[in-house]
Design a protein around this motif. Structure first.
Motif, PDB file in Angstrom:
ATOM      1  N   LEU A 140       3.550 -24.329   5.186  1.00 29.71           N
ATOM      2  CA  LEU A 140       2.745 -25.433   4.655  1.00 29.71           C
ATOM      3  C   LEU A 140       2.371 -25.280   3.184  1.00 29.71           C
ATOM      4  O   LEU A 140       1.726 -26.170   2.636  1.00 29.71           O
ATOM      5  CB  LEU A 140       1.461 -25.577   5.482  1.00 29.71           C
ATOM      6  CG  LEU A 140       1.642 -26.035   6.937  1.00 29.71           C
ATOM      7  CD1 LEU A 140       0.318 -25.950   7.679  1.00 29.71           C
ATOM      8  CD2 LEU A 140       2.194 -27.454   6.978  1.00 29.71           C
ATOM      9  N   PHE A 141       2.768 -24.171   2.543  1.00 25.19           N
ATOM     10  CA  PHE A 141       2.274 -23.991   1.173  1.00 25.19           C
ATOM     11  C   PHE A 141       2.707 -25.110   0.214  1.00 25.19           C
ATOM     12  O   PHE A 141       1.914 -25.499  -0.662  1.00 25.19           O
ATOM     13  CB  PHE A 141       2.641 -22.599   0.631  1.00 25.19           C
ATOM     14  CG  PHE A 141       4.054 -22.426   0.165  1.00 25.19           C
ATOM     15  CD1 PHE A 141       4.426 -22.762  -1.120  1.00 25.19           C
ATOM     16  CD2 PHE A 141       5.025 -21.894   1.008  1.00 25.19           C
ATOM     17  CE1 PHE A 141       5.730 -22.585  -1.565  1.00 25.19           C
ATOM     18  CE2 PHE A 141       6.336 -21.707   0.574  1.00 25.19           C
ATOM     19  CZ  PHE A 141       6.689 -22.063  -0.712  1.00 25.19           C
ATOM     20  N   PRO A 142       3.922 -25.710   0.335  1.00 27.05           N
ATOM     21  CA  PRO A 142       4.224 -26.824  -0.572  1.00 27.05           C
ATOM     22  C   PRO A 142       3.317 -28.039  -0.342  1.00 27.05           C
ATOM     23  O   PRO A 142       2.989 -28.757  -1.288  1.00 27.05           O
ATOM     24  CB  PRO A 142       5.688 -27.168  -0.241  1.00 27.05           C
ATOM     25  CG  PRO A 142       6.236 -25.953   0.437  1.00 27.05           C
ATOM     26  CD  PRO A 142       5.091 -25.386   1.197  1.00 27.05           C
ATOM     27  N   VAL A 143       2.915 -28.258   0.913  1.00 24.85           N
ATOM     28  CA  VAL A 143       2.023 -29.390   1.218  1.00 24.85           C
ATOM     29  C   VAL A 143       0.692 -29.210   0.506  1.00 24.85           C
ATOM     30  O   VAL A 143       0.147 -30.149  -0.103  1.00 24.85           O
ATOM     31  CB  VAL A 143       1.808 -29.522   2.744  1.00 24.85           C
ATOM     32  CG1 VAL A 143       0.831 -30.648   3.043  1.00 24.85           C
ATOM     33  CG2 VAL A 143       3.135 -29.766   3.450  1.00 24.85           C
TER      34      VAL A 143
ATOM     35  N   GLY B  13      -0.238 -36.188   2.185  1.00 27.25           N
ATOM     36  CA  GLY B  13      -0.010 -36.693   3.533  1.00 27.25           C
ATOM     37  C   GLY B  13       1.465 -36.962   3.792  1.00 27.25           C
ATOM     38  O   GLY B  13       1.985 -36.659   4.878  1.00 27.25           O
ATOM     39  N   VAL B  14       2.153 -37.513   2.785  1.00 26.44           N
ATOM     40  CA  VAL B  14       3.592 -37.760   2.922  1.00 26.44           C
ATOM     41  C   VAL B  14       4.338 -36.445   3.124  1.00 26.44           C
ATOM     42  O   VAL B  14       5.207 -36.319   3.999  1.00 26.44           O
ATOM     43  CB  VAL B  14       4.134 -38.504   1.682  1.00 26.44           C
ATOM     44  CG1 VAL B  14       5.662 -38.590   1.727  1.00 26.44           C
ATOM     45  CG2 VAL B  14       3.526 -39.910   1.605  1.00 26.44           C
ATOM     46  N   ALA B  15       3.998 -35.448   2.304  1.00 29.32           N
ATOM     47  CA  ALA B  15       4.663 -34.141   2.406  1.00 29.32           C
ATOM     48  C   ALA B  15       4.379 -33.485   3.750  1.00 29.32           C
ATOM     49  O   ALA B  15       5.280 -32.910   4.382  1.00 29.32           O
ATOM     50  CB  ALA B  15       4.192 -33.235   1.268  1.00 29.32           C
TER      51      ALA B  15
ATOM     52  N   ALA C  70      11.812 -27.456   6.141  1.00 26.60           N
ATOM     53  CA  ALA C  70      10.535 -28.048   5.741  1.00 26.60           C
ATOM     54  C   ALA C  70      10.082 -27.507   4.393  1.00 26.60           C
ATOM     55  O   ALA C  70       9.651 -28.265   3.512  1.00 26.60           O
ATOM     56  CB  ALA C  70       9.484 -27.766   6.810  1.00 26.60           C
ATOM     57  N   MET C  71      10.181 -26.199   4.208  1.00 30.38           N
ATOM     58  CA  MET C  71       9.791 -25.617   2.920  1.00 30.38           C
ATOM     59  C   MET C  71      10.683 -26.110   1.792  1.00 30.38           C
ATOM     60  O   MET C  71      10.204 -26.401   0.690  1.00 30.38           O
ATOM     61  CB  MET C  71       9.841 -24.095   2.995  1.00 30.38           C
ATOM     62  CG  MET C  71       8.616 -23.471   3.622  1.00 30.38           C
ATOM     63  SD  MET C  71       8.575 -21.679   3.417  1.00 30.38           S
ATOM     64  CE  MET C  71       9.869 -21.198   4.535  1.00 30.38           C
TER      65      MET C  71
ATOM     66  N   LEU D  36       6.355 -31.784   9.052  1.00 31.81           N
ATOM     67  CA  LEU D  36       6.187 -31.748  10.507  1.00 31.81           C
ATOM     68  C   LEU D  36       7.443 -32.267  11.209  1.00 31.81           C
ATOM     69  O   LEU D  36       7.932 -31.665  12.178  1.00 31.81           O
ATOM     70  CB  LEU D  36       4.972 -32.569  10.927  1.00 31.81           C
ATOM     71  CG  LEU D  36       4.703 -32.654  12.435  1.00 31.81           C
ATOM     72  CD1 LEU D  36       4.474 -31.264  13.018  1.00 31.81           C
ATOM     73  CD2 LEU D  36       3.514 -33.561  12.726  1.00 31.81           C
ATOM     74  N   VAL D  37       7.976 -33.380  10.701  1.00 31.12           N
ATOM     75  CA  VAL D  37       9.201 -33.947  11.281  1.00 31.12           C
ATOM     76  C   VAL D  37      10.343 -32.943  11.183  1.00 31.12           C
ATOM     77  O   VAL D  37      11.095 -32.727  12.148  1.00 31.12           O
ATOM     78  CB  VAL D  37       9.570 -35.266  10.566  1.00 31.12           C
ATOM     79  CG1 VAL D  37      10.976 -35.719  10.958  1.00 31.12           C
ATOM     80  CG2 VAL D  37       8.558 -36.353  10.904  1.00 31.12           C
TER      81      VAL D  37
END
Length: 444
Positions: free
Chosen positions: A154-157, A170-172, A196-197, A177-178
């Protein structure tokens, strides 16, 4: 994907691996003594005063020890013992200190080699003793792998949210998650956070570059001219520092070769998440993780190197992911040397480019902060899972209590290292209680 390591993780190295670690520790201690490079990013800015003779070797050593000791004993050693994989906090931070401590140039590599010998010969003995205890806290520490691997994703989010707001965050988050769910469903043998990353980091870079391009267009439209002083003291300092590092280019090429070979041997991981991936034999996923981390550290390492005249022991850390993927150590040595040569020669150019991309520089700051935030939570949560595995509620009480006590005392042990250190101390306490017949270890 399984995130559990096999019990009884081994730190038994081959002769070639032992010699590589010892030789690299000798080299890094020598380079630290010369104030040419250190691993600890916090120490590097202090080296300018030392290089220019405004402070003493002993004072600089004290700074290095103060900023590094908690990471060595609280994070580096526990991570190595629980994964069976060496890490930079255990290998390079002590040689930062020993090299700077050494009063003589010839003594520095001897001290570094001695530390390398401690690492390759001493850790396995400690590992075997710990696994034979009634309360095996090292096997329990492998519980840390799941939260570290998945929360690190999740660090990029977090970085996008901090820099570009909740909407883009929120988009990221939704996109990641998808991709995690899709990866777990379609490619179960692949690290679930890999795609995801990648998507998150690319999205952050895209947003930052887009913002900088729009700003430059707006400045040109408004005829904004950037005035640069003719005698810019920082430009002069940067030029002198880059020239100093270029003078020692052959030494840096040997360093790059050594670090890349160590990574190629798959006994070394460049980060917390990487160590667990290397331990499970997922080298391509480990390369991805460390490659994404590079974006958070290039601006920091480049600017501190140009400001201080001292480089990073692992450079921009590109040699980590490259090394994991190399087919043999000979090719790794060649490629590592070339990568370091390019990095050192390109420092001035990178500094100028970063000066024109303020949003990209900000992105690296947010990435590093986000990496720290995610790992801090993951390590704390994983440490409590380890405490529960080795002692149930009593284990959580002891480990959580030690962590909270460290917080209340003003963090004598840095927060990132406090929880793993608490697991080891808690494991020792539970073993003492067992010998006093006051505690029965949990089964399984």
């Amino acid at each position: 994907m399984s995130t559990t390591l096999a019990a009884g993780t081994s730190l038994d190295f081959t002769l070639a691996q032992q010699l590589t670690v010892i030789a690299l520790c000798a080299l890094t201690a020598y380079i630290s003594h010369m104030a040419l490079a250190v691993f600890n990013d916090g120490v590097r800015p202090f080296l300018l005063d030392f290089i220019q003779g405004r402070t003493t070797r002993s004072a600089t050593t004290a700074v290095s020890f103060g900023l590094s000791a908690g990471f060595i004993f609280g994070l580096g050693a526990p991570m190595a013992l629980s994964t069976g994989v060496l890490n930079p906090w255990l290998v390079f931070l002590p040689t930062d200190i020993l090299g700077m401590l050494s009063p003589k140039k010839w003594l520095a590599p001897i001290l570094g080699a001695a530390w390398g010998a401690v690492v390759v010969f001493g850790l396995n003995g400690a590992n075997n003793v710990a696994h034979d205890l009634p309360v095996d806290f090292l096997t329990a520490m492998q519980q840390m792998s799941t939260p570290i691997l998945f929360l690190f994703t999740l660090f990029p989010v977090l970085a996008i949210t901090k820099q570009f707001g909740r909407r883009w965050g929120g988009v990221a988050g939704g996109l990641e998650l998808v991709l995690v769910v899709m990866t777990m469903k379609l490619w179960p043998n692949m690290f679930a956070g890999a795609l995801a990353m990648a998507a998150g980091v690319l999205m952050l870079i895209g947003l930052a570059v887009s913002k900088d391009v729009r700003q430059r267009r707006a400045d040109r439209t408004a005829d904004v001219v950037e005035e640069v002083p003719q005698d810019d003291p920082m430009a002069s300092l940067f030029s002198a520092s880059a020239a100093r590092l270029r003078r020692y280019l052959p030494l840096f090429m040997v360093l790059g070769a050594g670090v890349c070979v160590l990574a190629q041997m798959h006994i070394f991981g460049g980060g917390e998440a990487t160590s667990f991936l290397i331990a499970k034999g997922q080298y391509s996923e480990a390369a991805q993780v460390d490659f994404y981390r590079v974006f958070g550290f290039i601006p920091l390492i480049a600017t501190t190197a140009l400001a201080s005249g001292a480089y990073g022991i692992a450079g921009f850390t590109l040699v980590y992911p490259i090394g994991y993927l190399m087919p043999n150590p000979f090719l790794a040595a060649v490629v590592g040397a070339v990568v370091f040569a390019v990095e050192v020669l390109a420092l001035s150019w990178i500094g100028r480019i970063l000066g024109k991309l303020p949003s990209v520089r900000d992105s690296s700051e947010h990435l590093r902060s986000a990496i720290g935030d995610t790992l801090q939570l993951a390590i704390l949560f994983g440490s409590l899972m380890a405490a529960n595995a080795m002692g149930g509620g009593l284990g959580i009480l002891v480990v959580g209590g030690l962590y909270l006590l460290n917080e209340a005392m003003g963090r004598p042990v840095v927060r990132m290292a406090a929880a793993p250190a608490a697991v080891i101390v808690g494991g020792i306490v539970l073993n003492i209680l067992y010998w006093l017949d006051l505690f029965t270890p949990l089964k399984g």
